[in-house]
Design a protein around this motif. Sequence first.
Motif, PDB file in Angstrom:
ATOM      1  N   PRO A 290      -7.078  10.020 -25.692  1.00 22.86           N
ATOM      2  CA  PRO A 290      -8.049  10.192 -24.604  1.00 22.86           C
ATOM      3  C   PRO A 290      -9.268   9.293 -24.798  1.00 22.86           C
ATOM      4  N   ASN A 291      -9.921   8.983 -23.700  1.00 27.51           N
ATOM      5  CA  ASN A 291     -11.129   8.163 -23.751  1.00 27.51           C
ATOM      6  C   ASN A 291     -12.124   8.703 -22.724  1.00 27.51           C
ATOM      7  N   PRO A 292     -12.764   9.844 -23.052  1.00 31.59           N
ATOM      8  CA  PRO A 292     -13.667  10.474 -22.086  1.00 31.59           C
ATOM      9  C   PRO A 292     -14.947   9.659 -21.877  1.00 31.59           C
ATOM     10  N   VAL A 293     -15.620   9.934 -20.777  1.00 31.93           N
ATOM     11  CA  VAL A 293     -16.903   9.292 -20.498  1.00 31.93           C
ATOM     12  C   VAL A 293     -17.895   9.685 -21.582  1.00 31.93           C
ATOM     13  N   ALA A 294     -18.681   8.726 -22.053  1.00 29.86           N
ATOM     14  CA  ALA A 294     -19.595   8.960 -23.170  1.00 29.86           C
ATOM     15  C   ALA A 294     -20.584  10.095 -22.896  1.00 29.86           C
ATOM     16  N   ALA A 295     -21.004  10.243 -21.643  1.00 32.18           N
ATOM     17  CA  ALA A 295     -22.002  11.256 -21.309  1.00 32.18           C
ATOM     18  C   ALA A 295     -21.406  12.645 -21.091  1.00 32.18           C
ATOM     19  N   ALA A 296     -20.096  12.771 -21.161  1.00 29.56           N
ATOM     20  CA  ALA A 296     -19.432  14.044 -20.871  1.00 29.56           C
ATOM     21  C   ALA A 296     -19.758  15.106 -21.917  1.00 29.56           C
ATOM     22  N   ASP A 297     -19.901  16.351 -21.461  1.00 28.21           N
ATOM     23  CA  ASP A 297     -20.074  17.475 -22.377  1.00 28.21           C
ATOM     24  C   ASP A 297     -18.901  18.452 -22.263  1.00 28.21           C
ATOM     25  N   GLU A 298     -17.948  18.096 -21.392  1.00 32.57           N
ATOM     26  CA  GLU A 298     -16.754  18.926 -21.210  1.00 32.57           C
ATOM     27  C   GLU A 298     -15.608  18.016 -20.764  1.00 32.57           C
ATOM     28  N   VAL A 299     -14.431  18.220 -21.356  1.00 37.08           N
ATOM     29  CA  VAL A 299     -13.272  17.391 -21.005  1.00 37.08           C
ATOM     30  C   VAL A 299     -12.042  18.275 -20.843  1.00 37.08           C
ATOM     31  N   ASN A 300     -11.317  18.065 -19.764  1.00 37.52           N
ATOM     32  CA  ASN A 300     -10.083  18.801 -19.521  1.00 37.52           C
ATOM     33  C   ASN A 300      -8.899  17.838 -19.517  1.00 37.52           C
ATOM     34  N   LEU A 301      -7.830  18.245 -20.175  1.00 41.91           N
ATOM     35  CA  LEU A 301      -6.585  17.484 -20.141  1.00 41.91           C
ATOM     36  C   LEU A 301      -5.738  17.997 -18.990  1.00 41.91           C
ATOM     37  N   ILE A 302      -5.285  17.065 -18.136  1.00 40.73           N
ATOM     38  CA  ILE A 302      -4.455  17.418 -16.987  1.00 40.73           C
ATOM     39  C   ILE A 302      -3.070  16.794 -17.174  1.00 40.73           C
ATOM     40  N   VAL A 303      -2.038  17.608 -17.025  1.00 44.13           N
ATOM     41  CA  VAL A 303      -0.665  17.141 -17.206  1.00 44.13           C
ATOM     42  C   VAL A 303       0.088  17.299 -15.885  1.00 44.13           C
ATOM     43  N   LYS A 304       0.794  16.223 -15.472  1.00 43.27           N
ATOM     44  CA  LYS A 304       1.600  16.270 -14.252  1.00 43.27           C
ATOM     45  C   LYS A 304       3.033  15.884 -14.569  1.00 43.27           C
ATOM     46  N   ASN A 305       3.970  16.521 -13.860  1.00 35.51           N
ATOM     47  CA  ASN A 305       5.381  16.204 -14.090  1.00 35.51           C
ATOM     48  C   ASN A 305       5.795  14.967 -13.293  1.00 35.51           C
ATOM     49  N   SER A 306       7.082  14.653 -13.322  1.00 39.27           N
ATOM     50  CA  SER A 306       7.563  13.443 -12.665  1.00 39.27           C
ATOM     51  C   SER A 306       7.419  13.494 -11.151  1.00 39.27           C
ATOM     52  N   GLN A 307       7.207  14.699 -10.601  1.00 36.71           N
ATOM     53  CA  GLN A 307       7.005  14.848  -9.165  1.00 36.71           C
ATOM     54  C   GLN A 307       5.542  14.750  -8.771  1.00 36.71           C
ATOM     55  N   GLY A 308       4.673  14.556  -9.782  1.00 37.79           N
ATOM     56  CA  GLY A 308       3.244  14.466  -9.504  1.00 37.79           C
ATOM     57  C   GLY A 308       2.570  15.816  -9.382  1.00 37.79           C
ATOM     58  N   VAL A 309       3.288  16.874  -9.759  1.00 37.00           N
ATOM     59  CA  VAL A 309       2.739  18.233  -9.674  1.00 37.00           C
ATOM     60  C   VAL A 309       2.011  18.576 -10.970  1.00 37.00           C
ATOM     61  N   GLU A 310       0.792  19.097 -10.848  1.00 39.09           N
ATOM     62  CA  GLU A 310       0.033  19.498 -12.036  1.00 39.09           C
ATOM     63  C   GLU A 310       0.681  20.731 -12.658  1.00 39.09           C
ATOM     64  N   VAL A 311       1.052  20.626 -13.946  1.00 41.94           N
ATOM     65  CA  VAL A 311       1.715  21.739 -14.614  1.00 41.94           C
ATOM     66  C   VAL A 311       0.845  22.341 -15.714  1.00 41.94           C
TER      67      VAL A 311
END
Length: 220
Positions: free
Chosen positions: A114-135
């Motif tokens: 991951p390479n979050p924005v330097a100013a971020a104080d919170e980061v979420n990982l988002i995973v999507k399947n091959s259909q583009g659906v967030e799982v």
Amino acid sequence: MDITQTTSVATQAAASSADKSAAAISSDFETFLKMMTAQIENQDPLDPIDSADYAVQLATFSSVEQQVKTNDLLTALGTQMGGVGLTQAAQWVGMEARVAAPVKFSGDPITLSPNPVAAADEVNLIVKNSQGVEVQRQPISVSNETIEWSGVDRSGTPFVEDTYSFYIESKENGQVLATSTVEAYGQVTEARSQNGGTILVLAGGSEVDMASISAVRRVD
């Protein structure tokens, strides 16, 4: 066809192209001489063409001839360099490449960078399947350190075998600063030459330009 044969074919094709260009130049030069001869034979004896004009015509043709030859040499060189790139890329087959593209999950953890924005104080990982659906969506550390995505949901049930894409959502004070693609390690299964460049195919079918690979590692 193996990599050596592919490179050889590409080089032979470039040589064939250069031969055809050389033949075309020779033919054009003969035509040019015939036209010049006809021009001399049909000139007005009382007002002959200045010899300097002939010199200019010859110099112009010579310049064009040299430019064509130079272009042929550059084309052949580019083809040979492409062969070198393909040879190098072929050595990566079976290894894992880090790239911002979907990678296949077959039950083993996937290494993410991951390479979050330097100013971020919170980061979420988002995973999507091959259909583009967030799982999956889960918080991760605000850091550039690599992480291992285990491929299981909150109950510990493994996700199905599929090709997944990874993103991070960088936030500051609850506001989304940016959502960006996360680089992941995927196994290289094929290397091929395409449109003058070198393409790597990952397990799962993702095709990426060799230049977009940021790291390569051996599979333990």
